[in-house]
Write a protein that holds these residues in place. Structure first.
Motif, PDB file in Angstrom:
ATOM      1  N   VAL A 157     -21.236  47.966   1.033  1.00  0.00           N
ATOM      2  CA  VAL A 157     -19.778  47.958   1.150  1.00  0.00           C
ATOM      3  C   VAL A 157     -19.197  48.782   0.009  1.00  0.00           C
ATOM      4  CG1 VAL A 157     -17.684  46.567   1.164  1.00  0.00           C
ATOM      5  CG2 VAL A 157     -19.773  45.702   2.253  1.00  0.00           C
ATOM      6  N   ALA A 158     -18.478  49.836   0.360  1.00  0.00           N
ATOM      7  CA  ALA A 158     -17.829  50.687  -0.638  1.00  0.00           C
ATOM      8  C   ALA A 158     -16.331  50.408  -0.636  1.00  0.00           C
ATOM      9  CB  ALA A 158     -18.087  52.159  -0.338  1.00  0.00           C
ATOM     10  N   LEU A 159     -15.738  50.505  -1.806  1.00  0.00           N
ATOM     11  CA  LEU A 159     -14.288  50.393  -1.953  1.00  0.00           C
ATOM     12  C   LEU A 159     -13.761  51.729  -2.458  1.00  0.00           C
ATOM     13  CD1 LEU A 159     -11.538  48.957  -2.196  1.00  0.00           C
ATOM     14  CD2 LEU A 159     -12.293  48.076  -4.422  1.00  0.00           C
ATOM     15  N   ALA A 160     -12.840  52.317  -1.727  1.00  0.00           N
ATOM     16  CA  ALA A 160     -12.224  53.592  -2.102  1.00  0.00           C
ATOM     17  C   ALA A 160     -10.769  53.348  -2.464  1.00  0.00           C
ATOM     18  CB  ALA A 160     -12.328  54.598  -0.955  1.00  0.00           C
ATOM     19  N   ILE A 161     -10.419  53.626  -3.712  1.00  0.00           N
ATOM     20  CA  ILE A 161      -9.034  53.497  -4.170  1.00  0.00           C
ATOM     21  C   ILE A 161      -8.536  54.900  -4.480  1.00  0.00           C
ATOM     22  CG2 ILE A 161      -7.484  52.461  -5.851  1.00  0.00           C
ATOM     23  CD1 ILE A 161      -9.488  50.250  -6.278  1.00  0.00           C
ATOM     24  N   THR A 162      -7.544  55.346  -3.725  1.00  0.00           N
ATOM     25  CA  THR A 162      -7.123  56.740  -3.776  1.00  0.00           C
ATOM     26  C   THR A 162      -5.777  56.895  -4.464  1.00  0.00           C
ATOM     27  OG1 THR A 162      -6.244  56.463  -1.537  1.00  0.00           O
ATOM     28  CG2 THR A 162      -8.437  57.421  -1.735  1.00  0.00           C
ATOM     29  N   PRO A 163      -5.506  58.077  -5.047  1.00  0.00           N
ATOM     30  CA  PRO A 163      -4.264  58.325  -5.762  1.00  0.00           C
ATOM     31  C   PRO A 163      -3.220  58.986  -4.869  1.00  0.00           C
ATOM     32  CG  PRO A 163      -5.737  60.130  -6.169  1.00  0.00           C
ATOM     33  CD  PRO A 163      -6.443  59.214  -5.199  1.00  0.00           C
ATOM     34  N   PHE A 164      -2.021  59.154  -5.430  1.00  0.00           N
ATOM     35  CA  PHE A 164      -0.934  59.721  -4.634  1.00  0.00           C
ATOM     36  C   PHE A 164      -0.916  61.237  -4.621  1.00  0.00           C
ATOM     37  CE2 PHE A 164       1.041  59.619  -8.874  1.00  0.00           C
ATOM     38  CZ  PHE A 164       1.603  60.885  -8.948  1.00  0.00           C
ATOM     39  N   ASN A 165      -1.503  61.882  -5.628  1.00  0.00           N
ATOM     40  CA  ASN A 165      -1.250  63.315  -5.789  1.00  0.00           C
ATOM     41  C   ASN A 165      -1.981  64.178  -4.765  1.00  0.00           C
ATOM     42  OD1 ASN A 165      -3.610  62.477  -7.258  1.00  0.00           O
ATOM     43  ND2 ASN A 165      -3.653  64.483  -8.220  1.00  0.00           N
ATOM     44  N   ALA A 166      -3.136  63.733  -4.288  1.00  0.00           N
ATOM     45  CA  ALA A 166      -3.844  64.442  -3.207  1.00  0.00           C
ATOM     46  C   ALA A 166      -4.424  63.386  -2.278  1.00  0.00           C
ATOM     47  CB  ALA A 166      -4.935  65.347  -3.768  1.00  0.00           C
ATOM     48  N   PRO A 167      -3.568  62.600  -1.635  1.00  0.00           N
ATOM     49  CA  PRO A 167      -4.037  61.408  -0.927  1.00  0.00           C
ATOM     50  C   PRO A 167      -4.907  61.710   0.277  1.00  0.00           C
ATOM     51  CG  PRO A 167      -1.735  61.826  -0.416  1.00  0.00           C
ATOM     52  CD  PRO A 167      -2.107  62.772  -1.520  1.00  0.00           C
ATOM     53  N   ALA A 168      -4.685  62.841   0.933  1.00  0.00           N
ATOM     54  CA  ALA A 168      -5.476  63.167   2.117  1.00  0.00           C
ATOM     55  C   ALA A 168      -6.865  63.661   1.731  1.00  0.00           C
ATOM     56  CB  ALA A 168      -4.754  64.219   2.962  1.00  0.00           C
ATOM     57  N   ASN A 169      -6.939  64.621   0.838  1.00  0.00           N
ATOM     58  CA  ASN A 169      -8.244  65.193   0.506  1.00  0.00           C
ATOM     59  C   ASN A 169      -9.109  64.233  -0.292  1.00  0.00           C
ATOM     60  OD1 ASN A 169     -10.204  67.301   0.507  1.00  0.00           O
ATOM     61  ND2 ASN A 169      -9.633  67.778  -1.600  1.00  0.00           N
ATOM     62  N   LEU A 170      -8.522  63.488  -1.211  1.00  0.00           N
ATOM     63  CA  LEU A 170      -9.341  62.560  -1.986  1.00  0.00           C
ATOM     64  C   LEU A 170      -9.808  61.384  -1.132  1.00  0.00           C
ATOM     65  CD1 LEU A 170      -7.595  62.708  -5.461  1.00  0.00           C
ATOM     66  CD2 LEU A 170      -9.695  63.821  -4.695  1.00  0.00           C
ATOM     67  N   LEU A 171      -9.026  61.001  -0.133  1.00  0.00           N
ATOM     68  CA  LEU A 171      -9.520  60.009   0.822  1.00  0.00           C
ATOM     69  C   LEU A 171     -10.655  60.596   1.654  1.00  0.00           C
ATOM     70  CD1 LEU A 171      -9.505  57.317   2.224  1.00  0.00           C
ATOM     71  CD2 LEU A 171      -7.511  58.055   3.553  1.00  0.00           C
ATOM     72  N   ALA A 172     -10.532  61.863   2.031  1.00  0.00           N
ATOM     73  CA  ALA A 172     -11.613  62.519   2.775  1.00  0.00           C
ATOM     74  C   ALA A 172     -12.902  62.532   1.960  1.00  0.00           C
ATOM     75  CB  ALA A 172     -11.198  63.941   3.153  1.00  0.00           C
ATOM     76  N   HIS A 173     -12.784  62.824   0.666  1.00  0.00           N
ATOM     77  CA  HIS A 173     -13.969  62.805  -0.199  1.00  0.00           C
ATOM     78  C   HIS A 173     -14.613  61.429  -0.221  1.00  0.00           C
ATOM     79  CE1 HIS A 173     -14.532  66.600  -2.429  1.00  0.00           C
ATOM     80  NE2 HIS A 173     -13.250  66.812  -2.160  1.00  0.00           N
ATOM     81  N   LYS A 174     -13.816  60.414  -0.506  1.00  0.00           N
ATOM     82  CA  LYS A 174     -14.376  59.079  -0.711  1.00  0.00           C
ATOM     83  C   LYS A 174     -14.878  58.459   0.585  1.00  0.00           C
ATOM     84  CE  LYS A 174     -11.218  58.274  -4.592  1.00  0.00           C
ATOM     85  NZ  LYS A 174     -12.188  58.412  -5.682  1.00  0.00           N
TER      86      LYS A 174
END
Length: 500
Positions: A157-174
């Protein structure tokens, strides 16, 4: 869900999105409203996760993990490749969402969605190459007669906590790398970008991602802290401020962590550089996304022999930047995330003037839109030099000695990335060795990233590397198999002597 979100963003209505828990969209928590920083009205609304929803998401994630792990890497890769194509197909709609929620200009928002497509494609490629090793155990006497192998297994189980400044690409990474590794993932979206986060998750689901592979929750720091502390979570990937990263680590306890935290990026312009070319690059990358990037150009150290020419050229390029409506294709600099962030730029610029610096341009704001600000020659103890401004401000300072300027760069508590303009290979290798950063960009500013190369920092900039291949290392565990009495290697300790 994706079509509904994108359709709503085309008009002036509020974009309503929901948590995705246990395979279904919906929720009952209190509304979390996002005010568009440029429009100054509510542009999106999500439902904050309740304690019951958090518990249900964690319980289901634990149950889903073995199921997701059975999906073959080739099947994971096919889904991620489909997501890459779909990101490209919905590029304009996704970019508009970013512009609405964050004030990011459309030209930068489209670039981010292009990176989302590329990131999913890279994640697909990395899914196909996950492997293991045949270990050389027979190279030591205790290993003779045995065989040992390893493979990289999903962490669970992974938890991905993403920031606001690049929310789409950093979510794609995680999320992309976690799924490529064979995990199920809990996503805690940034409160400033709920609709963008929902759109990326919906895009993956539309591309064939099994519902067991992801759950999406909204909320503030208390939601993130509860998820970090949960025993059901095996690994956490977090991007955000150093202070919040420390809180994540404290809440997580003995869990695997990948933390990409803040930055105060420096770029050095040496005496053999072209000042006009360096100034153009630094100006273009210092104010993109209103400087809201952990590697955005914040400190520029220019050799004194070029300082005047650089500052003139830098100012001239900044004067050409179009500041305004992020939904206008001509806009270079939109608004910052909120008025408080814009006020930080104004306040720190004023402080620098009080300490003897000169504000060459900017130092003002209109709501959440900070004018591109140039601070010339601030002292080393000014906030614009010491701390992370994360805004539309660049400080330009002269230097005389290369060794000394390396020490000045290293004086920051952060160490994410740096830039260096020079053609001197000795300086390049010296800077690469001595600068306390995770990455050095030569003949470019600090603000340059390729999504398929390792990215991360040292010191208060965190640890771990956020690119699909390296994230997969964090998202997997090495499992070893030892076959006693079975060997693919030679088993004799010596050969029999030949009869004479």
């Amino acid at each position: 869900m994706l079509q509904e979100v994108l359709k709503a963003s085309d008009g002036t209505d509020v974009v309503d999105v929901f948590p995705f828990v246990a395979g279904a969209w919906g929720g009952v928590g209190p509304p979390l409203e996002r005010t568009g920083p440029y429009l100054r009205r509510t542009v999106s609304r999500a439902l904050t996760a309740t304690a019951e929803e958090i518990d249900r998401a964690l319980t289901r994630a634990r149950a889903y993990a073995p199921e997701v792990a059975t999906l073959a890497p080739a099947a994971r890769a096919d889904i991620l490749e489909a997501a890459s194509r779909n990101a490209t197909a919905h590029r304009d709609g996704l970019a508009r969402l970013l512009a609405l929620e964050l004030g990011k200009p459309l030209k930068d928002s489209r670039t981010e969605i292009d990176r989302v497509a590329a990131t999913f494609a890279v994640c697909a490629a990395e899914a196909r190459r996950i492997d293991g090793e045949l270990l050389p155990v027979a190279g030591w006497p205790t290993g003779i007669g045995h065989t040992a192998l390893t493979y990289r297994a999903p962490a669970g189980v992974a938890l991905a906590i993403t920031p606001f400044n690049a929310p789409a690409n950093l979510l794609a990474h995680k999320l992309g790398a976690s799924f490529a590794a064979g995990n199920t993932t809990l996503v805690k979206a940034p409160p400033q970008a709920p609709a963008t986060s929902a759109a990326v998750v919906a895009l993956l689901l539309d591309s064939g991602l099994p519902s067991q592979a992801v759950q999406l929750l909204y909320g503030y720091g208390d939601i993130g802290a509860a998820l970090c502390a949960a025993e059901q979570v095996d690994v956490i990937s977090f991007t955000g401020s150093a202070a919040t990263g420390n809180a994540v680590a404290r809440a997580a306890g003995a869990k695997r962590l990948a933390l990409e935290l803040g930055g105060n990026a420096a770029t050095i312009v040496c005496e053999d550089a072209d000042p006009a070319q360096a100034a153009t690059v630094c100006a273009r990358t210092g104010y993109s996304n209103s400087g809201q990037s952990c590697i955005s150009v914040q400190r520029v150290y220019v050799h004194r022999s070029l300082y005047g020419d650089f500052l003139d050229a830098f100012t001239a390029v900044v004067d050409t930047l179009v500041v305004g409506d992020p939904l206008d294709d001509a806009t270079d600099v939109g608004s910052m995330v909120d008025e408080g962030a814009a006020e930080r730029v104004v306040t720190w610029a004023k402080e620098a003037v009080d300490l003897g610096a000169t504000v060459v341009r900017g130092g003002t704001r209109d709501g959440a839109t900070a004018a591109p600000t140039i601070v010339a020659d601030p002292p080393p103890h000014a906030s614009v030099v010491v701390h992370e401004v994360f805004g539309a401000l660049v400080a330009v300072m002269p230097y005389d000695d290369f060794d000394t300027v390396l020490d000045q760069c290293n004086s920051s508590r952060y160490g994410l990335q740096a830039g260096l303009f020079t053609h001197d290979i000795t300086r390049i290798l010296t800077a690469w060795r001595r600068l306390e950063v995770g990455g050095l960009i030569v003949n470019g500013s600090s603000n340059f990233r390729l999504d398929h190369v390792p990215f991360g920092g040292v010191k208060d900039s965190g640890f771990g590397r956020e690119a699909p291949r390296w994230l997969i290392d964090d998202y997997t565990v090495v499992k070893t198999l030892v076959l006693r009495g079975l060997s693919v290697w030679g088993e004799n300790r010596e050969l029999p002597k030949e009869a004479l």
